[in-house]
Design an enzyme around this catalytic site. Structure first.
Site, PDB file in Angstrom:
ATOM      1  NE  ARG A   4       5.274  -2.720   0.684  1.00 49.16           N
ATOM      2  CZ  ARG A   4       4.370  -1.747   0.592  1.00 49.16           C
ATOM      3  NH1 ARG A   4       4.586  -0.731  -0.205  1.00 49.16           N
ATOM      4  NH2 ARG A   4       3.259  -1.787   1.314  1.00 49.16           N
ATOM      5  CD  GLU A  59      -0.016 -15.425   1.430  1.00 49.46           C
ATOM      6  OE1 GLU A  59      -0.560 -16.251   0.686  1.00 49.46           O
ATOM      7  OE2 GLU A  59      -0.585 -14.883   2.400  1.00 49.46           O
ATOM      8  CB  CYS A 112      -6.975  21.471  -5.212  1.00 52.87           C
ATOM      9  SG  CYS A 112      -6.979  21.885  -6.952  1.00 52.87           S
ATOM     10  N   GLY A 134       5.184  -9.774   3.203  1.00 48.35           N
ATOM     11  CA  GLY A 134       5.639  -8.688   4.068  1.00 48.35           C
ATOM     12  C   GLY A 134       7.149  -8.500   4.115  1.00 48.35           C
TER      13      GLY A 134
HETATM   14  C1  LIG Z   1      -0.875  -8.035   1.549  1.00 42.29           C
HETATM   15  C2  LIG Z   1      -0.682  -9.462   1.840  1.00 42.29           C
HETATM   16  C3  LIG Z   1       0.452 -10.132   1.386  1.00 42.29           C
HETATM   17  C4  LIG Z   1       1.583  -9.444   0.669  1.00 42.29           C
HETATM   18  O1  LIG Z   1       2.197  -8.513   1.485  1.00 42.29           O
HETATM   19  P1  LIG Z   1       3.518  -7.725   0.974  1.00 42.29           P
HETATM   20  O2  LIG Z   1       3.821  -6.795   2.074  1.00 42.29           O
HETATM   21  O3  LIG Z   1       3.143  -7.057  -0.288  1.00 42.29           O
HETATM   22  O4  LIG Z   1       4.567  -8.763   0.756  1.00 42.29           O
HETATM   23  C5  LIG Z   1       0.536 -11.488   1.619  1.00 42.29           C
HETATM   24  N1  LIG Z   1      -0.439 -12.145   2.279  1.00 42.29           N
HETATM   25  C6  LIG Z   1      -1.550 -11.524   2.739  1.00 42.29           C
HETATM   26  C7  LIG Z   1      -2.579 -12.298   3.456  1.00 42.29           C
HETATM   27  C8  LIG Z   1      -1.703 -10.164   2.547  1.00 42.29           C
HETATM   28  O5  LIG Z   1      -2.781  -9.550   3.030  1.00 42.29           O
END
Ligand SMILES: *Cc1c(COP(=O)(O)O)cnc(C)c1O
Length: 416
Positions: free
Chosen positions: A289, A286, A364, A250
């Site tokens: 993005r 983890e 469309c 995130g």
């Molecule tokens: C989607 C997700 C991520 C990655 O989130 P980003 O915003 O792409 O960094 C990591 N852990 C879990 C559990 C997720 O659902």
């Protein structure tokens, strides 16, 4: 449009030959557009910088759902410690692309068949989302008497930060289908610890919490601090050895200002301080993005330019069925114009006459908008090429490809 994108735009004509992505796009025939272009060399470099900013006791996993294309998974392999997968499909795909990499298996609603496949694949960490999922996992393991797995309990923690209210995708700190409610955590620990009914084949290693997407470094650190403190208190209360905490992904990506990047250096320094206070603990992150967004471009061609009720519209080949990111997030995708001077037709070349235009796709539906009222579109003509940036994450793989049955884009990988 912000000034960073504008200045890229202004310098495009001069920089086209020096920029490998621009060069590749310029070399494609019109009917090879739209195409995704990924710069794997840039991705490797970015991921190495992220890795270097993190202290030793922080493991870096890549959340495959952000962009699971195999060349990207491979390009990331030197920098990451493993990959986070959230379905049986991702599990099989990532395992095939990077066969030896450790995998963490998360996500709500794991089916019995997915659980069995993941046990047999020997995933490195389980992010268990509910009490029932613990039982399902234990039931699969009971059929494999010698097997054991390592578990983190995913908990939807009540973190205190205003930032969670502002982010585009909050997944915790409020009612959601993700993770355990904190008041069920003690019971789950009891099931898993020595002597607990599930403790023989499920080894509890710690806690997982992915609470939101879009937090800046200071906000991420504040959340991480709270996750670690809460986890340490749970371990203390229930007497299990806490060895790992996964604080999720995130990390913020700013589509309105591509030059404003997540501050990995400050984040790494903050995590080092957090780890100083918790000797022996391993942290895992983890991100998805923030690792891959910047290495992907969606390149296309202007098919038409028209004026409608006083506003200019540019229609490009392709659209949100290939690049759904701006539609889902409600932003304008940043873009660069690659001018094409040749106009082989006998009729007048349509061009944007006002200072701005909305860039729409071929679908469309009025929702098929890639960039709205963008000043960067001033002067854009039919036949010019447009390169949408920051299309390396949650782009092609979240899009509704079959809608209207247009052809699929091409895929090109540079620096592989
Ligand atoms: C989607 C997700 C991520 C990655 O989130 P980003 O915003 O792409 O960094 C990591 N852990 C879990 C559990 C997720 O659902």
């Amino acid at each position: 449009m912000n000034s960073a994108v504008k200045s890229t735009l202004d310098s495009t004509a001069n920089s086209t030959l020096g920029n490998p992505v621009h060069r590749r796009v310029a070399s494609l025939a019109a009917d090879e557009l739209p195409s995704y272009v990924h710069d794997l060399a840039a991705l490797r470099e970015h991921a190495a910088t992220v890795r270097a900013a993190l202290p030793e006791r922080v493991e870096l996993y890549y959340a495959a759902k952000a962009n699971p294309e195999a060349p990207l998974l491979t390009a990331l392999s030197d920098a990451v410690d493993g990959y986070e997968v959230s379905s049986g499909g991702e599990l099989a795909h990532v395992r095939a692309a990077v066969p030896d990499a450790p995998l963490a298996f998360g996500g709500p609603g794991k089916t019995p068949a997915e659980i069995a496949a993941a046990v047999d694949a020997g995933v490195h960490r389980w992010h268990v989302e509910s009490e029932q999922e613990l039982h399902r996992l234990a039931a699969v393991l009971a059929e494999r008497p010698g097997a054991a797995v390592d578990v983190l309990l995913r908990v939807n923690l009540p973190v205190v930060t205003d930032a969670l209210d502002a982010v585009p995708l909050a997944m915790g700190g409020r009612p959601t289908p993700f993770g355990l409610d904190p008041d069920r955590a003690e019971e789950c620990v009891r099931l898993l610890t020595d002597g607990g009914p599930l403790g023989r084949q499920l080894r509890l290693r710690g806690v997982h919490a992915h609470l939101a997407s879009g937090l800046a470094a200071a906000e991420q650190l504040a959340v991480a601090q709270q996750i670690v403190t809460w986890s340490a208190e749970l371990a203390e209360r229930t007497g299990f050895p806490l060895t790992e905490v996964n604080i999720g992904g995130g990390m913020a990506v700013d589509y309105d200002d591509p030059a404003r990047r997540f501050d990995w250096t400050a984040f790494g320094e903050g995590l080092a301080e957090l780890l100083d206070a918790h000797p022996g603990l391993v942290l895992r992150i983890e991100p998805g993005r923030a690792l891959t967004a910047y290495c992907g471009w969606y390149a296309t061609e202007v098919l038409d330019v028209k004026r409608s009720h006083g506003e200019d519209f540019v229609v490009v080949r392709g659209g949100t069925h290939h690049l759904r990111t701006p539609a889902t997030r409600g932003h304008s995708q940043p873009f660069t114009v690659l001018p094409v001077d040749a106009w082989p037709h006998p009729w007048a070349r349509p061009a944007v006459g006002s200072g701005r235009a909305t860039l729409a796709g071929q679908l469309c539906t009025p929702k098929d908008v890639l960039a709205r009222a963008a000043t960067g579109a001033a002067g854009l003509r039919a036949g010019d090429r447009v390169l949408f940036a920051m299309a390396g994450a949650y782009a092609w793989n979240i899009s509704h490809h079959e809608f209207l049955m247009h052809p699929r884009p091409g895929f090109h990988y540079l620096g592989g």
